[in-house]
Design an enzyme around this catalytic site. Structure first.
Site, PDB file in Angstrom:
ATOM      1  N   LYS A  19       0.834  -1.203   0.000  1.00 43.52           N
ATOM      2  CA  LYS A  19       0.000   0.000   0.000  1.00 43.52           C
ATOM      3  C   LYS A  19       0.870   1.254   0.000  1.00 43.52           C
ATOM      4  O   LYS A  19       0.662   2.177  -0.802  1.00 43.52           O
ATOM      5  CB  LYS A  19      -0.912  -0.006   1.235  1.00 43.52           C
ATOM      6  CG  LYS A  19      -1.648   1.309   1.502  1.00 43.52           C
ATOM      7  CD  LYS A  19      -2.351   1.252   2.852  1.00 43.52           C
ATOM      8  CE  LYS A  19      -2.964   2.595   3.215  1.00 43.52           C
ATOM      9  NZ  LYS A  19      -4.087   2.967   2.353  1.00 43.52           N
ATOM     10  N   ASN A 121     -15.482  -8.929   0.766  1.00 44.18           N
ATOM     11  CA  ASN A 121     -15.360  -7.475   0.776  1.00 44.18           C
ATOM     12  C   ASN A 121     -14.193  -7.011  -0.086  1.00 44.18           C
ATOM     13  O   ASN A 121     -13.756  -5.869   0.005  1.00 44.18           O
ATOM     14  CB  ASN A 121     -15.191  -6.959   2.215  1.00 44.18           C
ATOM     15  CG  ASN A 121     -15.309  -5.448   2.302  1.00 44.18           C
ATOM     16  OD1 ASN A 121     -16.015  -4.818   1.522  1.00 44.18           O
ATOM     17  ND2 ASN A 121     -14.595  -4.845   3.229  1.00 44.18           N
ATOM     18  N   SER A 444     -19.063  10.435   5.374  1.00 46.90           N
ATOM     19  CA  SER A 444     -17.723  10.821   5.819  1.00 46.90           C
ATOM     20  C   SER A 444     -17.158  11.944   4.963  1.00 46.90           C
ATOM     21  O   SER A 444     -17.490  12.078   3.780  1.00 46.90           O
ATOM     22  CB  SER A 444     -16.785   9.622   5.773  1.00 46.90           C
ATOM     23  OG  SER A 444     -16.684   9.112   4.460  1.00 46.90           O
ATOM     24  N   GLU A 495     -17.677  12.397  10.501  1.00 47.93           N
ATOM     25  CA  GLU A 495     -17.103  11.126  10.972  1.00 47.93           C
ATOM     26  C   GLU A 495     -15.587  11.184  11.223  1.00 47.93           C
ATOM     27  O   GLU A 495     -14.876  10.207  11.029  1.00 47.93           O
ATOM     28  CB  GLU A 495     -17.440   9.982  10.001  1.00 47.93           C
ATOM     29  CG  GLU A 495     -18.932   9.823   9.777  1.00 47.93           C
ATOM     30  CD  GLU A 495     -19.282   8.678   8.844  1.00 47.93           C
ATOM     31  OE1 GLU A 495     -18.440   7.789   8.618  1.00 47.93           O
ATOM     32  OE2 GLU A 495     -20.405   8.663   8.323  1.00 47.93           O
ATOM     33  N   TYR A 523      -9.739  -2.820  -1.870  1.00 48.67           N
ATOM     34  CA  TYR A 523      -9.577  -2.557  -3.307  1.00 48.67           C
ATOM     35  C   TYR A 523      -8.322  -1.727  -3.504  1.00 48.67           C
ATOM     36  O   TYR A 523      -7.982  -0.888  -2.662  1.00 48.67           O
ATOM     37  CB  TYR A 523     -10.794  -1.843  -3.907  1.00 48.67           C
ATOM     38  CG  TYR A 523     -11.045  -0.447  -3.377  1.00 48.67           C
ATOM     39  CD1 TYR A 523     -10.428   0.666  -3.944  1.00 48.67           C
ATOM     40  CD2 TYR A 523     -11.899  -0.234  -2.312  1.00 48.67           C
ATOM     41  CE1 TYR A 523     -10.651   1.945  -3.463  1.00 48.67           C
ATOM     42  CE2 TYR A 523     -12.143   1.041  -1.815  1.00 48.67           C
ATOM     43  CZ  TYR A 523     -11.511   2.123  -2.401  1.00 48.67           C
ATOM     44  OH  TYR A 523     -11.746   3.388  -1.912  1.00 48.67           O
ATOM     45  N   ARG A 526      -6.396   0.250  -0.890  1.00 46.71           N
ATOM     46  CA  ARG A 526      -7.275   0.420   0.263  1.00 46.71           C
ATOM     47  C   ARG A 526      -7.296  -0.861   1.096  1.00 46.71           C
ATOM     48  O   ARG A 526      -7.621  -1.933   0.603  1.00 46.71           O
ATOM     49  CB  ARG A 526      -8.682   0.780  -0.209  1.00 46.71           C
ATOM     50  CG  ARG A 526      -9.768   0.726   0.847  1.00 46.71           C
ATOM     51  CD  ARG A 526      -9.720   1.882   1.777  1.00 46.71           C
ATOM     52  NE  ARG A 526     -10.940   1.948   2.596  1.00 46.71           N
ATOM     53  CZ  ARG A 526     -10.979   2.453   3.805  1.00 46.71           C
ATOM     54  NH1 ARG A 526      -9.897   2.973   4.344  1.00 46.71           N
ATOM     55  NH2 ARG A 526     -12.104   2.490   4.484  1.00 46.71           N
ATOM     56  N   CYS A 654     -23.873   0.012  -1.914  1.00 40.24           N
ATOM     57  CA  CYS A 654     -23.013   0.174  -3.081  1.00 40.24           C
ATOM     58  C   CYS A 654     -22.645  -1.181  -3.654  1.00 40.24           C
ATOM     59  O   CYS A 654     -22.777  -2.208  -2.990  1.00 40.24           O
ATOM     60  CB  CYS A 654     -21.760   0.975  -2.738  1.00 40.24           C
ATOM     61  SG  CYS A 654     -20.892   0.474  -1.234  1.00 40.24           S
ATOM     62  N   GLU A 676     -24.599   3.508  -4.934  1.00 45.09           N
ATOM     63  CA  GLU A 676     -23.490   3.669  -5.865  1.00 45.09           C
ATOM     64  C   GLU A 676     -24.031   3.432  -7.256  1.00 45.09           C
ATOM     65  O   GLU A 676     -24.529   2.359  -7.571  1.00 45.09           O
ATOM     66  CB  GLU A 676     -22.381   2.665  -5.540  1.00 45.09           C
ATOM     67  CG  GLU A 676     -21.167   2.769  -6.447  1.00 45.09           C
ATOM     68  CD  GLU A 676     -21.351   2.038  -7.760  1.00 45.09           C
ATOM     69  OE1 GLU A 676     -20.960   2.617  -8.793  1.00 45.09           O
ATOM     70  OE2 GLU A 676     -21.885   0.921  -7.770  1.00 45.09           O
ATOM     71  N   HIS A 705     -14.385   7.187  -5.742  1.00 44.87           N
ATOM     72  CA  HIS A 705     -13.213   6.316  -5.664  1.00 44.87           C
ATOM     73  C   HIS A 705     -12.098   6.785  -6.587  1.00 44.87           C
ATOM     74  O   HIS A 705     -11.007   6.229  -6.584  1.00 44.87           O
ATOM     75  CB  HIS A 705     -13.605   4.878  -5.997  1.00 44.87           C
ATOM     76  CG  HIS A 705     -14.628   4.316  -5.052  1.00 44.87           C
ATOM     77  ND1 HIS A 705     -15.980   4.411  -5.307  1.00 44.87           N
ATOM     78  CD2 HIS A 705     -14.506   3.709  -3.848  1.00 44.87           C
ATOM     79  CE1 HIS A 705     -16.642   3.862  -4.302  1.00 44.87           C
ATOM     80  NE2 HIS A 705     -15.776   3.431  -3.409  1.00 44.87           N
TER      81      HIS A 705
END
Length: 767
Positions: A19, A121, A444, A495, A523, A526, A654, A676, A705
């Site tokens: 990442k 997920n 958020s 948030e 994803y 992320r 979504c 979404e 995104h």
């Protein structure tokens, strides 16, 4: 002899090194060579971990800089024309995944559609296909990574997505003619697979793992012909390769009728999700030379394997087909579990002893093999494993009599609002006085470096609770003022106090425990750190009321309270496996019901209970779906119905194909649902038109995104298209998801454009 195998390893590494590397490249902090070299080092490390654990069949090409489906689109040249003018192949690859906006270079392209990988997920990039799609071997990544491992002295089994799943998991592009079927491209795709496989054969590969996960779905009869053609073609073209066919996440069902007769050399069974398949598959392959891969170690959850049970399962297969035909494996790729427990220093020792992350699962696989091939050599490990399971089963940490009593006290009235939507809508409008095309966000706002640092300092004890709350309140003040300035009609508090929409609530509920480094890829770059539900769930105190009341005190505009729904709390956690998932979900719903009721009593006029994962939890086979949808809908209603008519209940979803679950969406009876929609070419809205949805709906007007800022004209065009499907009096205007991952500059620009489009629409509303 029995062999040990792995189907895939987590990409991010122990401390999310991938990442950090990829995001540094995106930010221009490292160059392309540093990206290539850094990724190569991580791959080498991961192969060594698997080899040192004793795994015999080690995967390669399971490593990706963004997504494995995107990798295959790139390898086979299935790149939409809108990316053609991006000169760098690496930037083109990332643009397909996340979009790219470089006005000075004349580049402004959105990302491709993203969709949940079956019922996980994890998100994959959806391929776009049309008659104009011309496949060619543009990249040799599977061969290159195989040779990388070979140079290190590690013989791997390259992993490729099978040709039938590759097409089936995509979609027809928006410019494809009516009636075009992407599966018609199989004939033109297969020669490119053949070219790739012959290169792997020439490089010295002995086995290739071909993943065909669509075999866990209901498949029409014509798929028998697709599979027969595909595997007859590719196996004949590479006769020196042995083909390991893998499906996972469920049972083969009727698909086994044609899979077992394919010219393959091994077949994988997800013995965790489909234990009944073990005996069915074994009986079907008797009399053949086909190897059987028994996926007895759970690749989707973090609980320690019951080694005794797994050993008995493997022995049963050995008795039927012989030990030389049996492979012990995880149920699926370990992509879906964290790297290792080794770094977890703060977790309760008793609860930690019930767990196994990816590295530990490798050792479980090898232990099962040793228990069969060298009886007595692992007796101490087996005894320790049995003791851990007995302690977990009897631990008082797990069961809460009060929660059990609340479950038994649930009555049918708990699943209904006081009045129908039409009655509620009138009362809510009288209270809220919202304009046509009311604007809002999904919840958020950007989690800046300052927010993350403040949270880290508080967790480390470097600042006091009072200092931290003062900082959060200042961020809320800025967010409220910002929303008023850009012209939003329904506000949120932003948030800023939440690290993650599930983790935050899990930290405030009993029955949860948390890891420090239990990251899994969601994803691209992320990552999420799923909470772990180990016992009965309950709410010891109000979690959001004080913050929501404070935010509402800063403005005269209506403020939404923000919660995460019970199904999403379940799906995005590692869930206890000692009771039905439905029972755990009802426990969460009861806890949230108390929070929703307290928010309404405190004067919060609207409450959003997000359920982005409700479609994700849908069982893959249709025959299993009705039972799930029944308890999933009831859990949402249980959480949301203890409020007066005037309280507006919102929800957000979504990555959902609503055609599959539309009656369930209607049954949720939310006053407003935001979805979404920005990447879906309006296909989701056709379901709302088809079924006649009569409650409020906010289709996402732009994709959050991607870092690009869509111009107002683009949003206006999309709103006009949406308005053809949704009645004006029901239509809300909003982004397609929360803005946590975006920066403030792009957020402000996009929201100003969005609010301006809504204002323009009010001057000439569509009837």
């Amino acid at each position: 002899m029995v062999s040990s195998s792995n189907l895939g390893f987590p990409r991010m590494s122990a401390n999310r090194e991938l990442k950090k590397l990829v995001e540094a490249y995106w930010a221009g902090k490292v160059d392309h060579q540093a990206l290539v070299d850094g990724a190569k080092e991580l791959r080498a490390l991961h192969w060594k971990i698997q080899k040192d654990a004793g795994i015999e069949f080690i995967p390669s090409n399971d490593y990706s800089l963004y997504d494995h489906v995107l990798d295959h689109l790139f390898v086979f040249g299935a790149i939409p024309s809108r990316y053609a003018n991006i000169p760098s192949s690496t930037d083109k690859y990332f643009a397909m995944g996340r979009g790219l906006q470089r006005p000075a270079e004349g580049i402004d392209v959105p990302a491709m559609e993203m969709k949940k990988w079956f019922d996980t997920n994890y998100h994959y990039i959806v391929g776009e296909f049309s008659p104009a799609t011309k496949f060619h071997l543009q990249d040799t990544k599977p061969v290159d990574q195989y040779l990388e491992a070979k140079a290190l002295g590690i013989q791997t089994r390259p992993v490729i997505l099978g040709p039938v799943s590759f097409l089936a998991l995509g979609k027809e592009s928006s410019d494809a003619p009516a009636g075009f079927d992407r599966m018609s491209l199989l004939d033109s795709l297969l020669p490119v697979y053949v070219e790739l496989l012959t290169k792997l054969q020439a490089a010295g590969a002995e086995w290739v793992q071909v993943d065909e996960p669509i075999l866990a779905l209901d498949r029409p009869a014509e798929y028998k012909a697709y599979f027969a053609k595909a595997y007859t073609t590719i196996t004949a073209a590479a006769p020196q390769l042995k083909f390991f066919l893998a499906s996972y996440f469920g049972r083969y069902s009727s698909n086994l009728d044609f899979v077992a007769d394919l010219p393959i050399h091994a077949i994988h069974i997800d013995a965790v999700r489909a234990p009944g398949d073990v005996d069915i598959v074994v009986s079907r392959v008797q009399g053949k030379t086909l190897k059987v891969s028994v996926g007895v170690v759970n690749g989707r959850n973090i609980w320690k394997n019951n080694l005794a049970q797994s050993i008995e399962t493997v022995k049963r297969v050995i008795a039927a087909v012989g030990s030389d035909r049996v492979i012990v494996a995880p149920s699926c790729s370990l992509l879906h579990t964290p790297h290792s427990l080794a770094s977890e220093k703060k977790m309760d020792a008793q609860i930690k002893n019930w767990m196994a992350f990816s590295v530990e699962k490798l050792h479980e696989i090898v232990t099962i093999v040793k228990a069969i091939t060298a009886p007595g050599s692992v007796d101490a490990i087996l005894a320790e494993n049995a003791h851990a399971h007995e302690l977990r089963k009897t631990s008082p940490l797990i069961h809460n009599p009060e929660v059990q009593a609340e479950l038994k006290a649930i009555v049918p009235e708990n699943f209904r609002r006081q009045s129908k939507f039409e009655v509620r809508a009138q009362k809510q409008q009288q209270k809220l006085n919202l304009p046509l095309y009311p604007t809002t966000t999904v919840g958020s706002f950007p989690q800046t470096k300052e927010v993350r640092v403040a949270r880290q300092k508080f967790k480390k004890g470097e600042t006091t609770l009072a200092q931290y709350n003062e900082f959060i309140n200042s961020e809320i003040q800025k967010a409220v003022k910002f929303q008023e300035e850009v012209g939003l009609d329904m506000l949120v508090h932003g948030e800023f106090e939440r690290n993650d929409m599930v983790e935050y609530f899990g930290e405030n509920l009993k029955g949860y425990v948390f890891s420090e480094y239990g990251w899994v890829q969601s994803y691209g770059s992320r990552c999420v750190k799923p909470p772990i539900i180990f016992g009965d769930v309950s709410r010891p105190y109000a979690m959001t009321v004080e913050t929501s009341v404070y935010a509402q005190s800063l403005t005269k505009l209506p403020m939404k309270g923000m919660l995460t729904g019970p199904v999403t709390m379940l799906q995005w956690s590692f869930v206890r496996d000692d009771q039905p998932r439905s029972e755990t979900t009802y426990q969460i719903a009861l806890a949230l019901r108390k929070e929703v009721s307290d928010l309404a009593k405190a004067g919060i006029p609207a409450i959003q209970i997000d359920e982005p994962a409700i479609r994700e939890g849908l069982p893959l086979l249709k025959e299993d779906q009705d039972a799930y949808l029944d308890w999933a809908v009831k859990s949402f209603l249980l959480a949301t119905t203890d409020v007066p008519d005037e309280t507006q209940i919102h929800t957000h979803m979504c990555y959902s194909d609503f055609n599959d679950i539309f009656p369930a969406i209607q049954a949720l009876d939310a006053d407003c649902i935001t979805i979404e929609n920005s990447k879906s070419d309006l296909k989701l809205l056709r379901a709302f038109e088809k079924y006649g949805y009569t409650n409020g709906i906010g289709p996402g007007l732009y994709d959050i995104h991607s870092p690009r800022v869509p111009p107002a004209d683009e949003m206006k065009s999309r709103l006009n298209a949406i308005n053809k499907y949704i009645k004006t009096n029901l239509l809300w205007v909003n982004p397609d998801c929360g803005l946590k991952t975006r920066g403030w500059t792009e957020t402000e620009a996009a929201l100003r454009n969005m609010c301006e489009v809504a204002k323009q629409a009010r001057s000439a509303p569509i009837a």
